[in-house]
Design a protein around this motif. Structure first.
Motif, PDB file in Angstrom:
ATOM      1  N   UNK A 271     -60.508 -28.244  76.914  1.00  0.00           N
ATOM      2  CA  UNK A 271     -60.357 -29.674  77.192  1.00  0.00           C
ATOM      3  C   UNK A 271     -60.122 -30.473  75.913  1.00  0.00           C
ATOM      4  N   UNK A 272     -60.049 -29.763  74.773  1.00  0.00           N
ATOM      5  CA  UNK A 272     -59.823 -30.370  73.464  1.00  0.00           C
ATOM      6  C   UNK A 272     -60.886 -31.418  73.149  1.00  0.00           C
ATOM      7  N   UNK A 273     -62.119 -31.112  73.529  1.00  0.00           N
ATOM      8  CA  UNK A 273     -63.237 -32.009  73.268  1.00  0.00           C
ATOM      9  C   UNK A 273     -63.965 -31.598  71.998  1.00  0.00           C
ATOM     10  N   UNK A 274     -64.388 -30.346  71.944  1.00  0.00           N
ATOM     11  CA  UNK A 274     -65.108 -29.836  70.783  1.00  0.00           C
ATOM     12  C   UNK A 274     -64.880 -28.329  70.711  1.00  0.00           C
ATOM     13  N   UNK A 275     -64.824 -27.805  69.492  1.00  0.00           N
ATOM     14  CA  UNK A 275     -64.542 -26.389  69.298  1.00  0.00           C
ATOM     15  C   UNK A 275     -65.815 -25.660  68.920  1.00  0.00           C
ATOM     16  N   UNK A 276     -66.316 -24.805  69.808  1.00  0.00           N
ATOM     17  CA  UNK A 276     -67.526 -24.054  69.540  1.00  0.00           C
ATOM     18  C   UNK A 276     -67.179 -22.615  69.195  1.00  0.00           C
ATOM     19  N   UNK A 277     -67.452 -22.237  67.948  1.00  0.00           N
ATOM     20  CA  UNK A 277     -67.300 -20.844  67.564  1.00  0.00           C
ATOM     21  C   UNK A 277     -68.577 -20.104  67.947  1.00  0.00           C
ATOM     22  N   UNK A 278     -68.534 -18.781  67.833  1.00  0.00           N
ATOM     23  CA  UNK A 278     -69.727 -17.997  68.137  1.00  0.00           C
ATOM     24  C   UNK A 278     -70.866 -18.358  67.193  1.00  0.00           C
TER      25      UNK A 278
END
Length: 345
Positions: A271-278
């Motif tokens: 949704x191009x809101x926030x990028x969560x990496x592992x």
């Protein structure tokens, strides 16, 4: 010898750009050069005596910039640990790893170089169920994943250590920042806590240690102007649990089973809101706290903002208000649950 000609990388970012502007007002410096592929944003008209050179540190030509200007101090701010929004992984890795290698090679060859300041991250310690309650600078570096941004930081620090052995005459300062937050920076956590409904891992309530952006800027400036050799954890005093932070931001917590967290992360990224990496997901599971004794006693800096005060300044500066619209909350919660295969209740 005090610094006279300073080069700052990553000035297209918030922190690097503000450091460039601040150093540009220092009358003790003969020249301040900022390099990046994009120009400084908000501070572009307030650079003082500083100048901007459009250059890519991945390009060997960075050596020519350093040599021609006779740079004696380099502040490496272009490293990225957790991009706030969706970003191309390989492009960031190239800057983090290849860019650092090119920059260090240029510094090693320069006869005028006498100081290197590196912005790193506390994410190099990882986060997990077996992690110590508090990490010191001597703790083992264990990135959460074998391909994430934190691993880039571990590799970068190894290059810096090798550089220091090859050029022992150069003062090297490495600052491992905890998560930076403030009203004027765009970070993963800044976007995460601005969500009306904040997904969390069911059964976990991580401890978070933050760092106000003004303190991060002050540490970099002090390391630039004075000799502060060594590796330093940089974080504010105190911690907040994840649930406390969500309540202080006036958000609504949505606990989800751990097994569906990756699906939630993909939904928010898509949704191009926030990028969560592992790495970031595990931080929100297990938390991470660092010891800052060396920062206060050896480096000589005590953060002006506590974790709690830094977070409150972020909330007030962003104008976050308690979520009151029940339909909006229910709608977003339903989308998150549907995207993860859960049935809204």
């Amino acid at each position: 010898m005090p610094s006279k000609v300073v080069l700052v990388t990553g000035v297209g970012g918030e922190l690097g750009g503000r450091l460039l502007a601040r150093l540009g007002t220092d009358i003790e410096l003969d020249r301040v050069i900022g390099v990046d592929t994009t120009a400084p944003r908000k501070v572009a008209r307030k650079l003082g005596n500083a100048e901007f050179v459009r250059a890519d540190i991945r390009n060997p030509l960075i050596a020519k910039v350093i040599a021609d200007a006779k740079v004696d101090t380099v502040v490496h701010c272009s490293t990225t640990c957790h991009p706030a929004g969706p970003a191309r992984r390989m492009a960031i890795k190239e800057v983090n790893v290849i860019g650092t290698m090119r920059l260090l090679a240029a510094c090693q060859r320069s006869p005028w170089m006498r100081k290197l300041v590196v912005k790193s991250t506390a994410a190099v310690y990882g986060a997990g169920p077996a992690s110590p309650a508090v990490f010191t600078e001597d703790s083992e570096l264990i990135p959460t994943s074998s391909s994430g941004y934190a691993k880039d930081a571990v590799e970068m620090e190894e290059y810096v250590r090798r550089f220091s052995r090859r050029r022992p005459d150069i003062t090297v300062t490495t600052a491992r920042f905890t998560n930076v937050i403030g009203p004027d920076v765009d970070t993963v956590l800044a976007r995460y806590f601005a969500l009306p409904v904040v997904p969390t891992v069911l059964g976990f309530d991580a401890r978070l240690q933050l760092l106000h952006s003004s303190d991060a800027l002050s540490v970099l400036e002090l390391a630039t102007l004075e000799d502060k050799p060594g590796v330093f954890n940089v974080g504010a005093d105190g911690v907040l649990t994840l649930s406390q932070a969500i309540r202080r931001a006036g958000r609504v917590e949505l606990p989800v089973p751990r097994s569906v967290v990756p699906s939630v992360a993909r939904f928010l990224r898509g949704a191009r809101v926030v990028d969560f990496s592992e790495d970031q997901v595990r931080l929100l599971n297990f938390g991470r706290v660092v010891d800052t004794t060396r920062l206060k006693e050896e480096f000589g800096y005590r953060p002006q903002w506590t974790t709690e005060a830094a977070f409150d300044d972020y909330v007030h500066g962003r104008g976050l208000r308690p979520v009151l619209d029940g339909e909006q909350v229910a709608g977003l919660a339903g989308k998150v649950l549907s995207a993860t295969g859960q049935v809204p209740r």
